[in-house]
Write a protein that holds these residues in place. Structure first.
Motif, PDB file in Angstrom:
ATOM      1  N   ALA A   1      82.922  56.904  64.743  1.00 49.88           N
ATOM      2  CA  ALA A   1      81.587  57.134  65.320  1.00 49.88           C
ATOM      3  C   ALA A   1      80.805  55.832  65.477  1.00 49.88           C
ATOM      4  N   ASP A   2      79.971  55.794  66.523  1.00 52.02           N
ATOM      5  CA  ASP A   2      79.008  54.703  66.686  1.00 52.02           C
ATOM      6  C   ASP A   2      77.653  55.110  66.120  1.00 52.02           C
ATOM      7  N   GLY A   3      77.477  56.410  65.908  1.00 53.61           N
ATOM      8  CA  GLY A   3      76.199  56.890  65.408  1.00 53.61           C
ATOM      9  C   GLY A   3      76.148  58.401  65.496  1.00 53.61           C
ATOM     10  N   PHE A   4      74.938  58.925  65.555  1.00 58.16           N
ATOM     11  CA  PHE A   4      74.727  60.369  65.607  1.00 58.16           C
ATOM     12  C   PHE A   4      73.850  60.693  66.814  1.00 58.16           C
ATOM     13  N   PHE A   5      74.155  61.814  67.496  1.00 55.07           N
ATOM     14  CA  PHE A   5      73.160  62.308  68.457  1.00 55.07           C
ATOM     15  C   PHE A   5      72.456  63.503  67.834  1.00 55.07           C
ATOM     16  N   LEU A   6      71.256  63.766  68.313  1.00 51.53           N
ATOM     17  CA  LEU A   6      70.421  64.776  67.678  1.00 51.53           C
ATOM     18  C   LEU A   6      70.353  66.042  68.533  1.00 51.53           C
ATOM     19  N   VAL A   7      70.487  67.180  67.872  1.00 51.99           N
ATOM     20  CA  VAL A   7      70.294  68.471  68.527  1.00 51.99           C
ATOM     21  C   VAL A   7      69.008  69.046  67.947  1.00 51.99           C
ATOM     22  N   PRO A   8      67.967  69.191  68.769  1.00 55.90           N
ATOM     23  CA  PRO A   8      66.669  69.608  68.232  1.00 55.90           C
ATOM     24  C   PRO A   8      66.745  70.982  67.573  1.00 55.90           C
ATOM     25  N   GLN A   9      65.863  71.157  66.589  1.00 56.12           N
ATOM     26  CA  GLN A   9      65.734  72.466  65.945  1.00 56.12           C
ATOM     27  C   GLN A   9      65.428  73.498  67.032  1.00 56.12           C
ATOM     28  N   GLY A  10      66.131  74.601  67.021  1.00 52.88           N
ATOM     29  CA  GLY A  10      65.888  75.654  68.021  1.00 52.88           C
ATOM     30  C   GLY A  10      66.798  75.568  69.232  1.00 52.88           C
ATOM     31  N   ALA A  11      67.415  74.408  69.465  1.00 50.88           N
ATOM     32  CA  ALA A  11      68.280  74.274  70.654  1.00 50.88           C
ATOM     33  C   ALA A  11      69.694  74.721  70.303  1.00 50.88           C
ATOM     34  N   SER A  12      70.254  75.650  71.102  1.00 51.95           N
ATOM     35  CA  SER A  12      71.633  76.057  70.831  1.00 51.95           C
ATOM     36  C   SER A  12      72.580  75.506  71.885  1.00 51.95           C
ATOM     37  N   LYS A  13      72.028  75.020  73.018  1.00 46.16           N
ATOM     38  CA  LYS A  13      72.878  74.473  74.096  1.00 46.16           C
ATOM     39  C   LYS A  13      72.259  73.189  74.619  1.00 46.16           C
ATOM     40  N   LEU A  14      73.125  72.213  74.863  1.00 46.62           N
ATOM     41  CA  LEU A  14      72.692  71.004  75.565  1.00 46.62           C
ATOM     42  C   LEU A  14      73.704  70.791  76.690  1.00 46.62           C
ATOM     43  N   SER A  15      73.198  70.383  77.847  1.00 39.50           N
ATOM     44  CA  SER A  15      74.104  70.260  78.996  1.00 39.50           C
ATOM     45  C   SER A  15      74.526  68.816  79.211  1.00 39.50           C
ATOM     46  N   GLN A  16      75.706  68.676  79.758  1.00 40.48           N
ATOM     47  CA  GLN A  16      76.208  67.343  80.135  1.00 40.48           C
ATOM     48  C   GLN A  16      75.165  66.668  81.031  1.00 40.48           C
ATOM     49  N   GLY A  17      74.898  65.390  80.765  1.00 42.85           N
ATOM     50  CA  GLY A  17      73.940  64.644  81.585  1.00 42.85           C
ATOM     51  C   GLY A  17      72.529  64.656  81.013  1.00 42.85           C
ATOM     52  N   GLU A  18      72.233  65.627  80.165  1.00 40.80           N
ATOM     53  CA  GLU A  18      70.909  65.707  79.535  1.00 40.80           C
ATOM     54  C   GLU A  18      70.719  64.488  78.615  1.00 40.80           C
ATOM     55  N   ARG A  19      69.502  63.962  78.568  1.00 38.54           N
ATOM     56  CA  ARG A  19      69.267  62.822  77.671  1.00 38.54           C
ATOM     57  C   ARG A  19      68.950  63.358  76.273  1.00 38.54           C
ATOM     58  N   VAL A  20      69.641  62.791  75.291  1.00 32.92           N
ATOM     59  CA  VAL A  20      69.427  63.235  73.912  1.00 32.92           C
ATOM     60  C   VAL A  20      69.110  62.020  73.047  1.00 32.92           C
ATOM     61  N   GLU A  21      68.527  62.286  71.895  1.00 27.49           N
ATOM     62  CA  GLU A  21      68.238  61.178  70.981  1.00 27.49           C
ATOM     63  C   GLU A  21      69.517  60.725  70.297  1.00 27.49           C
ATOM     64  N   PHE A  22      69.593  59.419  70.053  1.00 28.55           N
ATOM     65  CA  PHE A  22      70.790  58.817  69.472  1.00 28.55           C
ATOM     66  C   PHE A  22      70.349  57.827  68.393  1.00 28.55           C
TER      67      PHE A  22
END
Ligand code: AMP
Ligand code: MG
Length: 397
Positions: A368-389
């Motif tokens: 791993a280079d790090g972690f990406f974050l899945v916000p509380q309450g989110a069950s799906k994230l789509s390809q291309g969406e910007r996420v915190e890293f």
């Protein structure tokens, strides 16, 4: 369960007024220490009008056909002669330029004939760094609480500060709880595992400039945990536990903490991993009960323990989140917590999966280079969406 930011705010509030005592050290021995007071420059930098080139200092005014060379000034020597029209002084890089110097013409453009010099041409650039250009005497160099690395040490010395007040290094005790733990592979009978959290926490502390005074292991019993806590708290400013904070039948840490007079400020976070992370304190002691699983230990150390360490030095430690595009579709069944998921960054900066089996899977972090974050309450994230890293290269800096 409380959200991450609420938990961070509680740490800030409880530790904001606590301070480590100061001591005086030589700046050059200050690596990984935190300065106790704002530091102001004792010098103008550069301290004199300094030549940026090997060449000839000449006065202002129209260019002359030839110049009479008055003297040669090496770095470290004070010029003795003022430049008048038609004269030049040969200067070396880093040397003080003489009174009356308007520019330094580089030696590559000069032709010397005995005591005279002529120039191919005279460029516009002055090649002179004026006194105080980088910093003036009295300017702020570093703020109280700054962690000293090689650049900070060199900067302090360059402005004449060779001794500094620093915070006493916090003393840390590490306590790994669990009947399943052994420290030698020779003792690995079925059901036992190697104690990797002890060495993980010890080296994380060492890398962060903390003094590890104890690194112990304790069995899953209330009495043994109370005794171990008492011994650790007698020597340490900060105690970091791993394991024993969940709701299992053999998780005795919360009860033991209360028995030794610690007040628990939180013990359930809406985070994954890290849910049972526990924070307690008493008058001069700070305790983090980290989960048992090593990925959680690694992450929570950076998010919470280092924050506490900075606070004790009167400073702040903010981990640096960036954003990046997700390289795949992500989904999860239970969305109640803020998740940190190990990931890689590809060459284009997109976030990609690593093989990860959950928070016991320490070995996944090698990929791993790090972690990406899945916000509380989110069950799906789509390809291309910007996420915190959160990058873990260089220890989350
Ligand atoms: P616990 O919260 O004590 O139930 O621990 C959760 C998980 O982390 C269990 O599977 C433990 O075996 C594991 N674990 C606990 N302490 C350590 C340790 N020091 N090193 C490696 N794994 C650990
Ligand atoms: Mg346990």
């Amino acid at each position: 369960m409380i959200p991450r930011d609420e938990a961070l705010a509680i740490v800030d509030e409880k530790l904001g007024a606590m301070r480590m005592p100061h001591e005086q050290v030589k700046t050059q021995s200050g690596l990984m220490r935190r300065i106790a007071k704002d530091q102001h420059s004792r010098l103008d930098i550069p301290p004199f009008n300094r030549s940026a080139m090997d060449g000839f200092a000449i006065p202002a005014g129209d260019a002359c056909e030839r110049y009479r060379v008055l003297e040669t000034v090496a770095a470290g020597i004070t010029p003795t002669k003022t430049l008048l029209p038609g004269t030049a002084t040969k200067v070396m890089t880093g040397a003080a330029v003489p009174e009356g110097a308007a520019r330094v013409v580089m030696v590559e453009l000069a032709e010397e004939n005995g005591a005279e010099v002529t120039f191919e041409r005279i460029p516009e650039t002055t090649n002179i760094c004026p006194t105080g250009e980088d910093m003036a005497r009295g300017d702020l160099v570093l703020e109280a609480g700054t962690l000293l690395g090689p650049l900070e040490i060199a900067s302090l010395v360059s402005v004449g500060i060779t001794e500094i007040p620093v915070m006493r290094t916090p003393r840390v005790a590490i306590l790994s709880t669990g009947d399943e733990l052994v420290d030698s592979p020779d003792l690995l009978v079925p059901g036992k595992i190697m104690n990797s959290n002890g060495p993980l926490l010890r080296s994380l502390c060492q890398r962060s400039g903390l003094e590890v005074v104890r690194c112990d292991r304790v069995a899953d019993s209330l009495e043994a945990t109370v005794d171990a806590l008492t011994a650790c708290l007698a020597e340490a400013d900060i105690l970091i536990l791993s394991g024993g904070v969940s709701v299992g039948e053999f998780d005795f840490v919360p009860q033991a903490l209360e028995r030794v007079g610690q007040t628990i400020h939180f013990d359930r976070l809406a985070m994954q991993p890290g849910k049972p992370t526990t924070f307690a304190s008493s008058q001069e002691k700070t305790v983090f009960g980290l989960p048992g699983n090593p990925v959680a230990v690694y992450l929570m150390f950076h998010l919470f323990v280092l924050r506490a360490v900075a606070l004790l030095a009167g400073s702040r430690h903010e981990v640096c989140y960036r954003t990046g595009p997700l390289g795949f579709d992500y989904s999860r069944k239970i969305a109640g917590r803020l998740a940190y998921v190990p990931c890689q960054l590809d060459r284009d900066g997109a976030i990609q999966r690593v093989n990860y089996h959950g928070s016991a899977h320490l070995l996944a972090l090698h990929q791993a280079d790090g972690f990406f974050l899945v916000p509380q309450g989110a069950s799906k994230l789509s390809q291309g969406e910007r996420v915190e890293f959160l990058s873990m290269r260089g220890g989350f800096e």
